[in-house]
Write an enzyme that holds these catalytic residues in place. Structure first.
Site, mmCIF file in Angstrom:
data_model
loop_
_atom_site.group_PDB
_atom_site.id
_atom_site.type_symbol
_atom_site.label_atom_id
_atom_site.label_comp_id
_atom_site.label_asym_id
_atom_site.label_seq_id
_atom_site.Cartn_x
_atom_site.Cartn_y
_atom_site.Cartn_z
ATOM 1 C CB SER A 177 -3.400 -2.087 7.772
ATOM 2 O OG SER A 177 -3.091 -1.529 9.031
ATOM 3 N N GLY B 136 0.846 -1.204 0.000
ATOM 4 C CA GLY B 136 0.000 0.000 0.000
ATOM 5 C C GLY B 136 0.877 1.248 0.000
ATOM 6 C CG HIS B 137 3.261 2.208 3.437
ATOM 7 N ND1 HIS B 137 3.295 1.069 4.200
ATOM 8 C CD2 HIS B 137 2.673 3.153 4.206
ATOM 9 C CE1 HIS B 137 2.762 1.312 5.389
ATOM 10 N NE2 HIS B 137 2.370 2.569 5.418
HETATM 11 P P1 AMP Z 1 0.790 4.770 7.812
HETATM 12 O O1 AMP Z 1 2.216 4.377 7.700
HETATM 13 O O2 AMP Z 1 -0.116 3.645 8.185
HETATM 14 O O3 AMP Z 1 0.580 6.022 8.610
HETATM 15 O O4 AMP Z 1 0.315 5.141 6.349
HETATM 16 C C1 AMP Z 1 1.047 6.031 5.545
HETATM 17 C C2 AMP Z 1 0.263 6.321 4.292
HETATM 18 O O5 AMP Z 1 0.026 5.089 3.590
HETATM 19 C C3 AMP Z 1 -1.114 6.933 4.560
HETATM 20 O O6 AMP Z 1 -1.372 7.941 3.587
HETATM 21 C C4 AMP Z 1 -2.031 5.752 4.396
HETATM 22 O O7 AMP Z 1 -3.348 6.112 4.025
HETATM 23 C C5 AMP Z 1 -1.345 4.998 3.276
HETATM 24 N N1 AMP Z 1 -1.763 3.597 3.247
HETATM 25 C C6 AMP Z 1 -1.762 2.716 4.293
HETATM 26 N N2 AMP Z 1 -2.271 1.534 3.900
HETATM 27 C C7 AMP Z 1 -2.610 1.667 2.584
HETATM 28 C C8 AMP Z 1 -3.201 0.796 1.609
HETATM 29 N N3 AMP Z 1 -3.541 -0.450 1.910
HETATM 30 N N4 AMP Z 1 -3.384 1.275 0.355
HETATM 31 C C9 AMP Z 1 -3.049 2.547 0.047
HETATM 32 N N5 AMP Z 1 -2.492 3.415 0.919
HETATM 33 C C10 AMP Z 1 -2.278 2.996 2.168
#
Ligand code: AMP
Length: 290
Positions: free
Chosen positions: A192, A43-44
């Site tokens: 996630s 996702g990232h």
């Molecule tokens: P985090 O590290 O969880 O704070 O996420 C960092 C960024 O990655 C944020 O903009 C999230 O929305 C995005 N993100 C996390 N999981 C996903 C996913 N499965 N698909 C797309 N973007 C994601």
């Protein structure tokens, strides 16, 4: 096709970061920022791809932001994997990784907070009242530090995306926000970092959260009454053993409750639910193919 690996520059000091960015700008580059808390997954990495399409230079920040965790939340145990993250970012040819220390971000006399209302009200704020102030404050700092043209955020955290859009608008920050679609596992579970907390049995059931969103979305598209559609989704979620925080239909832009018989607005279905110790959130557009 094999990906070439080129180690990104790692900056941990603000002067270093700003010097690099200034040199790029003087050479005519445009700069995209992808803020993350590390423990990177596909996702990232999809956000990195969008960033590279939008701008000529890509900066990824890795900072597990203490101020967006409540004392009872998982700050201490949040997954961390700097070495693995840097290898993944090298494979994607990211130009710079910004890894500020907590002391740099929040020195002992730190005393300023960005306190969003609007899209920040309700939903996540019901159970995490300080969350969006933590997010908006750290993102504003990251935006001022990196000074990007574009910052890329995932729709996975949809309320966060709308809050950040509002913060950038309200504070006249000279940049734009790009929202990127959610990347999912084969059973629909949104990727996630927190999925690592699920045990094998929970992992098998976790895809039902997405199934429930699809069910609500399809029912609304078919013209069902909103309460009836949400009731069907709730059943799917509870049958899979989740404890629900919320399952709602909202105006996709403002996140306010849609008014009956108002002019048509885009709708979004948003959910938060606990499976064992793990709290999962997800959402989809009602007009998304289900
Ligand atoms: P985090 O590290 O969880 O704070 O996420 C960092 C960024 O990655 C944020 O903009 C999230 O929305 C995005 N993100 C996390 N999981 C996903 C996913 N499965 N698909 C797309 N973007 C994601």
């Amino acid at each position: 096709m094999t990906e070439t690996t080129q180690a990104p520059v790692i900056a941990t000091q603000l002067d270093d970061l700003r010097t690099r960015v200034r040199v790029w700008r003087e050479a005519g580059a445009t700069i995209a920022l992808v803020p993350t808390m590390g423990a990177l997954h596909d996702g990232h990495l999809s956000l990195v791809r969008h960033a590279k399409e939008a701008c000529t230079r890509t900066v990824v920040s890795i900072f597990v932001n203490p101020t967006q965790f409540a004392p009872n939340e998982d700050f201490a145990t949040y997954p961390r994997d700097d070495e693995g993250d840097l290898a993944k970012l090298a494979a994607k040819q990211v130009d710079l990784v910004w890894m500020p220390t907590p002391a740099l971000m929040y020195p002992p006399d730190f005393a300023t907070t960005v306190e969003p209302r609007g899209a920040a009200q309700g939903l996540e704020s019901e159970t995490r009242p300080h969350f969006f102030a933590g997010v908006a404050t750290v993102c504003t700092k990251l935006f001022v530090q990196v000074a990007p043209d574009v910052a890329v955020f995932g729709e996975k955290d949809y309320q966060q995306l709308q809050v950040i859009r509002q913060t950038v608008r309200d504070l006249d920050l000279p940049m734009s926000i790009l929202g990127a679609p959610t990347i999912r596992e084969s059973d629909g579970l949104a990727m996630s970092s927190r999925n690592a907390y699920l045990d094998a049995d929970e992992r098998k059931r976790a895809g039902q959260l997405y199934a429930a969103l699809q069910k609500v979305s399809a029912a609304v598209r078919a013209g069902d009454d909103h309460d009836k559609a949400l009731g069907q989704g709730r059943k799917v979620i509870e049958r899979a053993g989740f404890k629900l925080d919320y399952l709602v239909l909202r105006d996709a832009r403002t996140l306010s409750e849609p008014r009956a018989k108002a002019e048509p607005v885009s709708l979004r279905v948003l959910v938060a639910a606990h499976l064992g110790k793990t709290r999962l959130i997800d959402n989809i557009a009602v007009d998304e193919a289900g």
